[in-house]
Motif scaffolding. Sequence first.
Motif, PDB file in Angstrom:
ATOM      1  N   ARG A 155     -17.949   4.788  25.729  1.00 19.40           N
ATOM      2  CA  ARG A 155     -16.676   4.883  25.800  1.00 19.40           C
ATOM      3  C   ARG A 155     -16.384   5.506  24.423  1.00 19.40           C
ATOM      4  O   ARG A 155     -16.451   4.764  23.646  1.00 19.40           O
ATOM      5  CB  ARG A 155     -16.003   3.617  26.220  1.00 19.40           C
ATOM      6  CG  ARG A 155     -14.576   3.579  26.308  1.00 19.40           C
ATOM      7  CD  ARG A 155     -13.902   4.506  27.459  1.00 19.40           C
ATOM      8  NE  ARG A 155     -12.470   4.308  27.288  1.00 19.40           N
ATOM      9  CZ  ARG A 155     -11.707   4.914  26.789  1.00 19.40           C
ATOM     10  NH1 ARG A 155     -12.072   6.214  26.487  1.00 19.40           N
ATOM     11  NH2 ARG A 155     -10.357   4.899  26.987  1.00 19.40           N
ATOM     12  N   GLY A 156     -15.539   6.283  24.353  1.00 20.31           N
ATOM     13  CA  GLY A 156     -14.911   6.802  23.010  1.00 20.31           C
ATOM     14  C   GLY A 156     -15.554   7.953  22.246  1.00 20.31           C
ATOM     15  O   GLY A 156     -15.088   8.622  21.700  1.00 20.31           O
ATOM     16  N   SER A 157     -16.799   8.391  22.965  1.00 23.29           N
ATOM     17  CA  SER A 157     -17.604   9.374  22.184  1.00 23.29           C
ATOM     18  C   SER A 157     -16.893  10.568  22.466  1.00 23.29           C
ATOM     19  O   SER A 157     -17.290  11.697  21.905  1.00 23.29           O
ATOM     20  CB  SER A 157     -19.017   9.124  22.542  1.00 23.29           C
ATOM     21  OG  SER A 157     -19.207   9.460  23.836  1.00 23.29           O
ATOM     22  N   CYS A 158     -16.313  10.741  23.574  1.00 20.46           N
ATOM     23  CA  CYS A 158     -15.591  12.191  23.991  1.00 20.46           C
ATOM     24  C   CYS A 158     -14.153  12.167  24.020  1.00 20.46           C
ATOM     25  O   CYS A 158     -13.736  12.993  24.664  1.00 20.46           O
ATOM     26  CB  CYS A 158     -16.346  12.811  25.233  1.00 20.46           C
ATOM     27  SG  CYS A 158     -18.022  12.958  25.022  1.00 20.46           S
ATOM     28  N   ASP A 159     -13.716  10.932  23.448  1.00 14.98           N
ATOM     29  CA  ASP A 159     -12.149  10.932  23.786  1.00 14.98           C
ATOM     30  C   ASP A 159     -11.442  12.017  22.802  1.00 14.98           C
ATOM     31  O   ASP A 159     -12.018  12.590  21.760  1.00 14.98           O
ATOM     32  CB  ASP A 159     -11.536   9.505  23.352  1.00 14.98           C
ATOM     33  CG  ASP A 159     -11.970   8.583  23.982  1.00 14.98           C
ATOM     34  OD1 ASP A 159     -12.572   8.808  25.220  1.00 14.98           O
ATOM     35  OD2 ASP A 159     -11.874   7.389  23.872  1.00 14.98           O
ATOM     36  N   LEU A 160     -10.247  12.467  23.290  1.00 18.23           N
ATOM     37  CA  LEU A 160      -9.468  13.423  22.342  1.00 18.23           C
ATOM     38  C   LEU A 160      -8.140  12.690  22.323  1.00 18.23           C
ATOM     39  O   LEU A 160      -7.786  11.943  23.053  1.00 18.23           O
ATOM     40  CB  LEU A 160      -9.135  14.540  23.234  1.00 18.23           C
ATOM     41  CG  LEU A 160     -10.304  15.765  23.511  1.00 18.23           C
ATOM     42  CD1 LEU A 160     -10.049  16.536  24.301  1.00 18.23           C
ATOM     43  CD2 LEU A 160     -10.682  15.902  22.195  1.00 18.23           C
ATOM     44  N   THR A 161      -7.401  13.228  21.475  1.00 15.88           N
ATOM     45  CA  THR A 161      -5.989  12.708  21.083  1.00 15.88           C
ATOM     46  C   THR A 161      -5.081  14.044  21.423  1.00 15.88           C
ATOM     47  O   THR A 161      -5.222  15.109  20.912  1.00 15.88           O
ATOM     48  CB  THR A 161      -5.647  12.201  19.616  1.00 15.88           C
ATOM     49  OG1 THR A 161      -6.185  11.061  19.445  1.00 15.88           O
ATOM     50  CG2 THR A 161      -4.152  11.896  19.510  1.00 15.88           C
ATOM     51  N   ALA A 162      -3.920  13.775  22.221  1.00 16.65           N
ATOM     52  CA  ALA A 162      -2.951  14.785  22.349  1.00 16.65           C
ATOM     53  C   ALA A 162      -1.582  14.563  21.279  1.00 16.65           C
ATOM     54  O   ALA A 162      -1.088  13.443  21.812  1.00 16.65           O
ATOM     55  CB  ALA A 162      -2.584  14.935  23.961  1.00 16.65           C
ATOM     56  N   ALA A 163      -1.370  15.343  20.414  1.00 19.08           N
ATOM     57  CA  ALA A 163      -0.144  15.301  19.666  1.00 19.08           C
ATOM     58  C   ALA A 163       1.097  15.860  20.642  1.00 19.08           C
ATOM     59  O   ALA A 163       0.994  17.192  21.040  1.00 19.08           O
ATOM     60  CB  ALA A 163      -0.392  15.776  18.428  1.00 19.08           C
ATOM     61  N   VAL A 164       2.145  15.210  20.750  1.00 21.31           N
ATOM     62  CA  VAL A 164       3.122  15.856  21.630  1.00 21.31           C
ATOM     63  C   VAL A 164       4.286  16.287  20.563  1.00 21.31           C
ATOM     64  O   VAL A 164       4.460  15.908  19.423  1.00 21.31           O
ATOM     65  CB  VAL A 164       3.809  14.874  22.181  1.00 21.31           C
ATOM     66  CG1 VAL A 164       5.311  15.268  23.219  1.00 21.31           C
ATOM     67  CG2 VAL A 164       2.973  13.785  23.054  1.00 21.31           C
ATOM     68  N   GLN A 165       4.345  17.605  20.947  1.00 24.07           N
ATOM     69  CA  GLN A 165       5.397  18.389  20.123  1.00 24.07           C
ATOM     70  C   GLN A 165       6.446  18.896  20.853  1.00 24.07           C
ATOM     71  O   GLN A 165       6.257  19.441  21.971  1.00 24.07           O
ATOM     72  CB  GLN A 165       4.591  19.544  19.376  1.00 24.07           C
ATOM     73  CG  GLN A 165       3.375  19.059  18.265  1.00 24.07           C
ATOM     74  CD  GLN A 165       2.402  19.748  17.844  1.00 24.07           C
ATOM     75  OE1 GLN A 165       1.996  19.763  16.804  1.00 24.07           O
ATOM     76  NE2 GLN A 165       1.894  20.822  18.662  1.00 24.07           N
ATOM     77  N   ARG A 166       7.388  19.815  20.033  1.00 20.75           N
ATOM     78  CA  ARG A 166       8.198  20.471  20.637  1.00 20.75           C
ATOM     79  C   ARG A 166       8.880  21.727  20.001  1.00 20.75           C
ATOM     80  O   ARG A 166       9.017  21.549  18.743  1.00 20.75           O
ATOM     81  CB  ARG A 166       9.864  19.747  21.010  1.00 20.75           C
ATOM     82  CG  ARG A 166      10.631  20.570  21.791  1.00 20.75           C
ATOM     83  CD  ARG A 166      12.324  19.736  21.985  1.00 20.75           C
ATOM     84  NE  ARG A 166      11.881  18.480  22.747  1.00 20.75           N
ATOM     85  CZ  ARG A 166      11.810  18.249  24.081  1.00 20.75           C
ATOM     86  NH1 ARG A 166      12.022  19.515  24.784  1.00 20.75           N
ATOM     87  NH2 ARG A 166      11.582  16.981  24.781  1.00 20.75           N
ATOM     88  N   ASP A 167       8.841  23.004  20.329  1.00 20.07           N
ATOM     89  CA  ASP A 167       9.201  23.942  19.809  1.00 20.07           C
ATOM     90  C   ASP A 167      10.325  24.780  20.632  1.00 20.07           C
ATOM     91  O   ASP A 167      10.747  24.258  21.679  1.00 20.07           O
ATOM     92  CB  ASP A 167       8.109  25.184  19.702  1.00 20.07           C
ATOM     93  CG  ASP A 167       7.258  25.363  20.763  1.00 20.07           C
ATOM     94  OD1 ASP A 167       7.796  25.350  21.659  1.00 20.07           O
ATOM     95  OD2 ASP A 167       6.126  26.024  20.263  1.00 20.07           O
TER      96      ASP A 167
END
Length: 166
Positions: A115-127
């Motif tokens: 668990r965690g070896s392939c995790d990603l983070t999604a940064a939320v942005q607005r343009d």
Amino acid sequence: MIGRRLRTVAVFGVVALGCTACAGAGGPSTVIQQSELVGDWGNDAGARLHVSADHTATADGIDHAAPDYGCATASTAVSWDFLVRTVGESSLSVVRAATEGRYIELGIDAGSGLRGSCDLTAAVQRDDQGLNLCLVVDMDQTCTAEELLRRDRWSVTVSEGSIRTG
């Protein structure tokens, strides 16, 4: 003296302009509500992410959104949670009860059992085009405009007799 000051201002201006390019595409960080996150996200390169309200998701073509991603690029076993800063904490933590956030952790089961070896983070942005997700392996990374995931404009949802696109 005036010439030196003018050169200093000019160099500072060039450095400042150069650093705006360092920020990556997608606009400033913003908070997204769970209701806004749920649904289909994608980019023209073929990356797709379907986010469900029950904190599960499916992903396909993730390498088209996160080129440095070294794990399987398709998964039907994805979980997600908001990463939030809790009172008194200096770092972000997964909080299952959170209903909004600026960052989302995507827990991807790559079959490795780790668990965690392939995790990603999604940064939320607005343009100027609206909300977008920047998928990163490391939170110091940024995305190009082509890598950003946006609400999938091609999906059709039928709800209470009405049809809504994107």
